[in-house]
Write an enzyme that holds these catalytic residues in place. Structure first.
Site, PDB file in Angstrom:
ATOM      1  N   HIS A 126       0.820  -1.213   0.000  1.00  0.00           N
ATOM      2  CA  HIS A 126       0.000   0.000   0.000  1.00  0.00           C
ATOM      3  C   HIS A 126       0.857   1.268   0.000  1.00  0.00           C
ATOM      4  CE1 HIS A 126      -2.690   2.866   2.417  1.00  0.00           C
ATOM      5  NE2 HIS A 126      -3.290   2.717   1.257  1.00  0.00           N
ATOM      6  N   ARG A 127       0.742   2.048  -1.054  1.00  0.00           N
ATOM      7  CA  ARG A 127       1.596   3.231  -1.262  1.00  0.00           C
ATOM      8  C   ARG A 127       3.073   2.800  -1.234  1.00  0.00           C
ATOM      9  NH1 ARG A 127      -1.432   7.180   3.221  1.00  0.00           N
ATOM     10  NH2 ARG A 127      -3.526   6.381   2.829  1.00  0.00           N
ATOM     11  N   GLU A 182       0.764  -0.480  -4.690  1.00  0.00           N
ATOM     12  CA  GLU A 182      -0.290   0.496  -4.967  1.00  0.00           C
ATOM     13  C   GLU A 182       0.306   1.885  -4.908  1.00  0.00           C
ATOM     14  OE1 GLU A 182      -3.878   3.026  -3.386  1.00  0.00           O
ATOM     15  OE2 GLU A 182      -1.886   2.733  -2.531  1.00  0.00           O
ATOM     16  N   ASP A 237      -0.860   6.385  -5.510  1.00  0.00           N
ATOM     17  CA  ASP A 237      -1.924   7.380  -5.723  1.00  0.00           C
ATOM     18  C   ASP A 237      -1.425   8.412  -6.726  1.00  0.00           C
ATOM     19  OD1 ASP A 237      -3.835   6.634  -3.392  1.00  0.00           O
ATOM     20  OD2 ASP A 237      -1.853   6.763  -2.461  1.00  0.00           O
ATOM     21  N   HIS A 272      -0.414  10.914  -2.008  1.00  0.00           N
ATOM     22  CA  HIS A 272      -1.741  10.525  -1.513  1.00  0.00           C
ATOM     23  C   HIS A 272      -2.657  11.703  -1.191  1.00  0.00           C
ATOM     24  CE1 HIS A 272      -4.746   9.465   1.564  1.00  0.00           C
ATOM     25  NE2 HIS A 272      -4.863   8.357   0.857  1.00  0.00           N
ATOM     26  N   GLU A 291      -4.105   4.173  -8.252  1.00  0.00           N
ATOM     27  CA  GLU A 291      -5.350   4.803  -7.799  1.00  0.00           C
ATOM     28  C   GLU A 291      -5.431   6.227  -8.333  1.00  0.00           C
ATOM     29  OE1 GLU A 291      -6.252   4.949  -3.555  1.00  0.00           O
ATOM     30  OE2 GLU A 291      -7.839   6.430  -3.950  1.00  0.00           O
ATOM     31  N   LYS A 317      -6.544   9.461  -7.562  1.00  0.00           N
ATOM     32  CA  LYS A 317      -6.921  10.072  -6.279  1.00  0.00           C
ATOM     33  C   LYS A 317      -7.604  11.420  -6.518  1.00  0.00           C
ATOM     34  CE  LYS A 317      -6.221   8.834  -2.521  1.00  0.00           C
ATOM     35  NZ  LYS A 317      -7.231   7.985  -1.827  1.00  0.00           N
ATOM     36  N   ASP A 373       0.278  -2.178   4.387  1.00  0.00           N
ATOM     37  CA  ASP A 373       1.489  -1.378   4.599  1.00  0.00           C
ATOM     38  C   ASP A 373       2.690  -2.279   4.880  1.00  0.00           C
ATOM     39  OD1 ASP A 373      -0.222   0.773   4.434  1.00  0.00           O
ATOM     40  OD2 ASP A 373       0.015   1.443   6.523  1.00  0.00           O
TER      41      ASP A 373
HETATM   42  O1  G3P Z   1      -5.818   0.921  -2.441  1.00  0.00           O
HETATM   43  C1  G3P Z   1      -6.689   1.166  -1.409  1.00  0.00           C
HETATM   44  C2  G3P Z   1      -6.348   2.323  -0.554  1.00  0.00           C
HETATM   45  O2  G3P Z   1      -5.218   2.955  -1.037  1.00  0.00           O
HETATM   46  C3  G3P Z   1      -7.460   3.265  -0.423  1.00  0.00           C
HETATM   47  O3  G3P Z   1      -7.265   4.198   0.583  1.00  0.00           O
HETATM   48  O4  G3P Z   1      -6.785   6.447   1.385  1.00  0.00           O
HETATM   49  O5  G3P Z   1      -4.983   4.795   1.300  1.00  0.00           O
HETATM   50  O6  G3P Z   1      -5.842   5.788  -0.788  1.00  0.00           O
HETATM   51  P1  G3P Z   1      -6.167   5.350   0.610  1.00  0.00           P
HETATM   52 CA    CA Z   2      -4.493   4.719  -2.337  1.00  0.00          CA
END
Ligand code: G3P
Ligand code: CA
Length: 276
Positions: free
Chosen positions: A40-41, A67, A69, A82, A141, A143, A267
């Site tokens: 994640h990120r 992942e 953003d 993000h 993503e 965003k 994470d």
């Molecule tokens: O990929 C899912 C997740 O990233 C969504 O929430 O706020 O971390 O972008 P957020």
């Molecule tokens: Ca995200």
């Protein structure tokens, strides 16, 4: 007669216990080995989110995808960050959309996380795609896309010009909480799989919503707190898959693996990899 009754009784106990076992183990069909680990990120538990350091760590830790953003600078460049402002994760301040690419890339996006990451810049989407194309999967993503008219076409162009718009075992997926934006992206580049992000709702996700998602998306990616075996089955029945978010503890990783999800956004990639 007594022997016959005992035999029947024992058989009954066996049948009931098998029934209880399978009922208590709703997750028996889950094949956790196939569950994807999605950083994640980047591996943001170990390095500053949405930086090359976090993406490198994700690859080092054997994530299947990472992942990120994507947003847009004042001068129309795609940048990986993000929040819609730079305040939390850099030494600067202001909205991403009000800063040029040069201004954004002069910021330090690493020191807030740890001095060893001082000077890590905000990457562009192009830099990330160039570096990791063919090396790992990337979950992109969009965003807050309503702030950035035309961002879907720009992301599509970045993929097209690198020949990353062909179906490639779902190595590139584009997702958003903004479902209109997902539909727009899907109509521009239908060869790239798309996902709808769904925030927590106590009412769950209706059949009507799932049926609609299935007309333009391949993934339904809800908050992890919405996941149960029934929702996973309903998503699968419509031919879609699910990558819930965001795992930050071992118990959640275990529970999602048992529920049979297709990928876990975390994470801490090791929390998932160590349990597969
Ligand atoms: O990929 C899912 C997740 O990233 C969504 O929430 O706020 O971390 O972008 P957020
Ligand atoms: Ca995200």
């Amino acid at each position: 007669m007594l022997k016959k009754l005992i035999t029947i009784g024992l058989f009954g106990v066996f049948v009931v216990s098998m029934f209880i076992y399978s009922g208590g183990n709703n997750f028996a069909s889950a094949d956790s080995n196939k569950t994807l680990t999605i950083a994640h990120r980047g591996a943001s538990g170990y390095a500053p989110e949405n930086t090359m350091a976090a993406f490198e760590k994700a690859v080092d830790m054997k994530s299947d995808l990472f992942e990120l953003d994507v947003q847009m600078s004042k001068d129309g460049e795609l940048v990986v960050i993000h929040d819609t402002s730079v305040d939390r994760t850099t030494n600067g301040s202001g909205m991403v959309k009000d800063l040029t690419l040069d201004e954004l890339q002069s910021l330090d996006a690493g020191s807030w996380f740890g001095e060893e990451f001082a000077g890590e810049p905000i990457p562009t989407l192009g830099e990330v795609l160039d570096e990791y194309r063919g090396k790992t999967g990337i979950l992109i993503e969009l965003k807050s896309p309503s702030l950035y008219p035309g961002i879907e076409e720009k992301v599509a162009e970045e993929l097209r010009e690198r020949n990353m718009d062909k179906p490639n075992n779902n190595k590139i997926i584009v997702q958003s909480f903004d479902h209109e934006s997902v539909q727009t992206f899907n109509s521009i580049l239908p060869s790239v799989p798309t996902g709808v992000l769904v925030g927590y709702s106590s009412t769950g996700i209706s059949d009507e919503a799932l049926n609609e998602f299935a007309t333009y998306a391949e993934y339904v990616n809800p908050s992890k707190s919405m996941i149960n075996v029934n929702l996973v089955d309903r998503i699968h029945e419509l031919g879609m898959e699910t990558h819930p978010w965001t795992v930050r503890d071992l118990e959640s990783a275990e529970s999602l693996l048992n529920a049979g999800v297709d990928g876990i956004i975390t994470d801490y990639p090791d929390y998932v990899n160590d349990r597969k």
